[in-house]
Design a protein around this motif. Sequence first.
Motif: not given
Length: 277
Positions: A149-152, A180-188
């Motif tokens: 997510p950081v690089v993305g 949005l893609l990276n936010l979705f991946n950060l759902v805990p």
Amino acid sequence: MTAAGDAEGRAREVENLRAVYQSLQQPQAPVEARSGQAKKVAAGAAGAGLLFVLGKAKFLGLLAGVLKFKTLATMLISIGAYAIEWGWLFALGFVLLIFVHEMGHAVAMRIEGIPAGPPVFIPFVGAFVAMQGQPRDAAVEARVAMAGPVVGSLAAWAVLGAGLELEQRLLVALGHTGILLNLFNLVPVPPLDGGRIAGAFTRTYWLIGYAVGIAALLVTGSPILLLVLVVGLFMLVRRWRDPMPGYDSLPRRQRTLIALAYAALVVGLVATLSLGT
């Protein structure tokens, strides 16, 4: 002594010398033969070694080619699938953003000494890089998970900034989609990146993270998120019941730093989501 006797004596001396010369020459023949055989053996060994090296290099090259083909093939399939819905240019940009995200994970695994598989793309699901080794502890797993997510996010912000500067709506749309893609991946919730990051926190936060995932499902109605919650529940229960000794035992300072980095990334993504809309 007569002349005939002298000639006969000299003849005998010549014969004796010839015999001595021949006797000295005969032992060298086997030596030369052995030397020739040794040279042949050495040449054969060198040839075999060369063939082994070339064969191994060929195998490694073939293996690398297969891995690259797997990534390239799944990328092309994903681009084709997305292009049906959104067009070729958007599909290409979207898949490249996913690729950058996954390479963040791959590089982090390499830094942490964890073997990683090639990126594999799944249309309308995303992509993944298989972790082919066990992280030392939950902090290492969290760092690897956060790297994507950081690089993305950096890539998505760069595309969004370029779109705003050049007034290119396609780039703006790609930038928002990447955010949005990276936010979705950060759902805990595991197996998402956010769930692996939350694994570095205490068990109370695991439950809170799962509750956040349920809330996100209610808001978005995403079938992919529903699948994630089902898989994540099994992973959460297994990790709760069968913890690895010492894996989750992290210093408070380390947990705090991971939490702050996670929160800062989420806030930054949310804050930039509305830019250019």
